[in-house]
Design an enzyme around this catalytic site. Sequence first.
Site, mmCIF file in Angstrom:
data_model
loop_
_atom_site.group_PDB
_atom_site.id
_atom_site.type_symbol
_atom_site.label_atom_id
_atom_site.label_comp_id
_atom_site.label_asym_id
_atom_site.label_seq_id
_atom_site.Cartn_x
_atom_site.Cartn_y
_atom_site.Cartn_z
ATOM 1 N N ARG A 38 18.500 -5.817 9.161
ATOM 2 C CA ARG A 38 17.392 -5.987 8.213
ATOM 3 C C ARG A 38 17.106 -4.678 7.511
ATOM 4 O O ARG A 38 17.113 -3.610 8.136
ATOM 5 C CB ARG A 38 16.146 -6.482 8.938
ATOM 6 N N ASP A 39 16.847 -4.779 6.206
ATOM 7 C CA ASP A 39 16.496 -3.601 5.423
ATOM 8 C C ASP A 39 15.170 -3.038 5.921
ATOM 9 O O ASP A 39 14.231 -3.784 6.213
ATOM 10 C CB ASP A 39 16.399 -3.975 3.940
ATOM 11 N N ILE A 40 15.075 -1.710 5.970
ATOM 12 C CA ILE A 40 13.874 -1.057 6.495
ATOM 13 C C ILE A 40 12.691 -1.204 5.526
ATOM 14 O O ILE A 40 11.536 -1.116 5.943
ATOM 15 C CB ILE A 40 14.184 0.426 6.812
ATOM 16 N N ASN A 94 24.741 -2.431 -5.329
ATOM 17 C CA ASN A 94 24.476 -1.397 -6.319
ATOM 18 C C ASN A 94 25.577 -0.340 -6.277
ATOM 19 O O ASN A 94 26.098 -0.038 -5.209
ATOM 20 C CB ASN A 94 23.125 -0.732 -6.023
ATOM 21 N N VAL A 103 22.140 4.693 -0.800
ATOM 22 C CA VAL A 103 22.919 4.982 0.413
ATOM 23 C C VAL A 103 24.392 4.803 0.059
ATOM 24 O O VAL A 103 24.805 3.706 -0.358
ATOM 25 C CB VAL A 103 22.520 4.058 1.582
ATOM 26 N N HIS A 107 27.200 -1.648 0.818
ATOM 27 C CA HIS A 107 26.431 -2.668 1.530
ATOM 28 C C HIS A 107 26.079 -3.762 0.542
ATOM 29 O O HIS A 107 25.772 -3.493 -0.613
ATOM 30 C CB HIS A 107 25.169 -2.071 2.163
ATOM 31 N N HIS A 109 23.405 -6.509 -0.318
ATOM 32 C CA HIS A 109 22.037 -6.963 -0.047
ATOM 33 C C HIS A 109 22.029 -8.492 -0.073
ATOM 34 O O HIS A 109 22.532 -9.104 -1.033
ATOM 35 C CB HIS A 109 21.080 -6.487 -1.143
HETATM 36 P P1 5GP Z 1 20.817 0.828 -2.161
HETATM 37 O O1 5GP Z 1 19.609 1.384 -2.880
HETATM 38 O O2 5GP Z 1 21.796 1.947 -1.812
HETATM 39 O O3 5GP Z 1 21.470 -0.329 -2.822
HETATM 40 O O4 5GP Z 1 20.268 0.241 -0.823
HETATM 41 C C1 5GP Z 1 19.963 1.023 0.298
HETATM 42 C C2 5GP Z 1 19.021 0.210 1.140
HETATM 43 O O5 5GP Z 1 19.004 0.781 2.440
HETATM 44 C C3 5GP Z 1 17.581 0.233 0.626
HETATM 45 O O6 5GP Z 1 17.168 -1.103 0.364
HETATM 46 C C4 5GP Z 1 16.795 0.878 1.756
HETATM 47 O O7 5GP Z 1 15.532 0.303 1.954
HETATM 48 C C5 5GP Z 1 17.718 0.682 2.954
HETATM 49 N N1 5GP Z 1 17.608 1.703 3.975
HETATM 50 C C6 5GP Z 1 17.531 3.044 3.775
HETATM 51 N N2 5GP Z 1 17.469 3.679 4.963
HETATM 52 C C7 5GP Z 1 17.495 2.726 5.919
HETATM 53 C C8 5GP Z 1 17.471 2.777 7.348
HETATM 54 O O8 5GP Z 1 17.399 3.823 7.977
HETATM 55 N N3 5GP Z 1 17.519 1.587 7.994
HETATM 56 C C9 5GP Z 1 17.596 0.393 7.331
HETATM 57 N N4 5GP Z 1 17.637 -0.713 8.078
HETATM 58 N N5 5GP Z 1 17.640 0.311 5.989
HETATM 59 C C10 5GP Z 1 17.596 1.468 5.295
#
Ligand code: 5GP
Length: 120
Positions: A38-40, A94, A103, A107, A109
């Site tokens: 799950r996303d944080i 993304n 990140v 990944h 979503h």
């Molecule tokens: P991006 O912006 O790279 O597409 O998505 C990165 C996602 O990782 C974001 O939705 C963010 O909330 C999530 N995220 C960042 N750090 C952590 C973490 O430590 N644990 C979890 N579960 N999600 C994270």
Amino acid sequence: MTDEAADKAVDNCLFCKIVRKEIPADVIYEDDTVIAFRDITPQAPVHVLVVPRTHVSTVNDLEDPALAGYLIMTAKKLANELGIDESGYRLVMNCNEQGGQTVFHIHLHLLGGQQLGHLI
Ligand code: 5GP
Ligand code: ZN
């Protein structure tokens, strides 16, 4: 990138640390290829990240079509198990700064559980 730089990227990568269980996460599925948690900072009632165990920084670096397909098939299976397949959901990946990537370990979503706004 040198082998040494690549090793360092993997050592420091947040999602590699989650894969190695060095950082806790709310893991809902894992197998030999992917881990899903799950996303944080959830942006919807269901917000799961489907992440390959191997480090791939961005979609630009993704070379394995089977891995790309596996991420989607896993997200589809999880959508069914989480009960949002019929109501509907969104899959997003993304890429780099203007794509909103924060990140740098790819990944997918999986978002659902509410009406999502139109992006395009
Ligand atoms: P991006 O912006 O790279 O597409 O998505 C990165 C996602 O990782 C974001 O939705 C963010 O909330 C999530 N995220 C960042 N750090 C952590 C973490 O430590 N644990 C979890 N579960 N999600 C994270
Ligand atoms: Zn990584």
